[in-house]
Design an enzyme around this catalytic site. Structure first.
Site: not given
Ligand code: PGA
Length: 248
Positions: A11, A94, A96, A166, A172, A212
């Site tokens: 990220k 992704h 995000e 995901e 996160g 996570s």
């Molecule tokens: P995370 O993120 O392992 O911190 O939950 C995974 C991702 O967004 O690819």
């Protein structure tokens, strides 16, 4: 047998100089022949990361890419720029980027097609929100994301793609999906690929779980029949990533 693929999604973390330090630290910990290991670092650190990873099993990926070759797209990075420096993978879609940068299924599809055109392997992200899960529409929603992401992708290309399932509620948050929940959706994704492309592509394509993942949860998740590794955020920035890669 599909080879596992375990990717770190850094990220927006680590400067280029910190990247060198972290890659030097992780290099011996992630050394393995059993899985493909990919570090997806910020664009500004790609060249540095490729240099730092030389001679190791670590491959470097980008976290995003634009779908045009060049031109008036201020702030964007073109696929040819990535291949010129030796980038092998790119994360596409992704959650995000969908949430904060207006990425849609349609732009994801354009990026997937462009990545294949340039010989870059896309890591195509999909995943439902908590509301969608609670309303029981998870599988329908994921199937739609996959079908649009793969529009006009050939069967030969599809075989080499990586999909990262995901669930948004698990990213996160420390709230990892159970192995059963993750396996159910990853199997549905594989079935969807089989419907579109037939069994050969469905057997070949690699499907990761992300959200996570930690050194403690990796083994159970990655041993599921339809989970071929993980896309790891927070834990990819720590020595724990070595334990995740060597989860067995
Ligand atoms: P995370 O993120 O392992 O911190 O939950 C995974 C991702 O967004 O690819």
């Amino acid at each position: 047998m599909r080879k596992k693929i375990i990717a770190g999604n850094w990220k927006m973390n680590k400067t280029p100089s910190e990247t060198v330090t972290l890659i030097d630290e992780l290099k011996p910990l992630v050394a393995t022949d059993e899985a493909d290991v990919v570090f997806c670092v910020p664009a500004v650190s790609l060249t540095t990361a490729i240099e730092a990873a030389k001679g190791s099993n670590i491959q470097i990926g980008a976290q995003n890419m634009y779908y045009e070759e060049s031109g008036a797209y201020t702030g964007e990075v073109a696929p040819g720029m990535l291949t010129d420096i030796g980038v092998k993978y790119v994360i596409v879609g992704h959650s995000e980027r969908r949430e904060y940068f207006a990425e849609t299924d349609v732009t994801v599809n354009k990026k997937v097609l462009k990545a294949f055109e340039h010989g870059i392997t896309p890591i195509i992200c999909c995943g439902e929100s908590l509301t969608q899960r609670e309303q029981g529409v998870t599988i329908d929603f994921i199937r739609q994301q996959i079908k649009i992401a793969f529009l006009n992708v050939t069967p030969e290309q599809a075989k080499t793609a990586v999909i990262a399932y995901e669930p948004i509620w698990a990213i996160g948050t420390g709230k990892v999906a159970t192995a059963g929940q993750a396996q159910e959706v990853c199997k549905a994704i594989r079935d969807c690929i089989a419907e579109i492309y037939g069994d050969a592509a469905a057997v070949a394509i690699r499907i990761q779980y992300g959200g996570s993942v930690t050194a403690d949860s990796a083994a159970e998740l990655f041993s599921q029949p339809d989970i071929d590794g993980g896309l790891v955020g927070g834990a990819s920035l720590k020595p724990d990533f070595g334990r995740i890669v060597n989860y067995k």
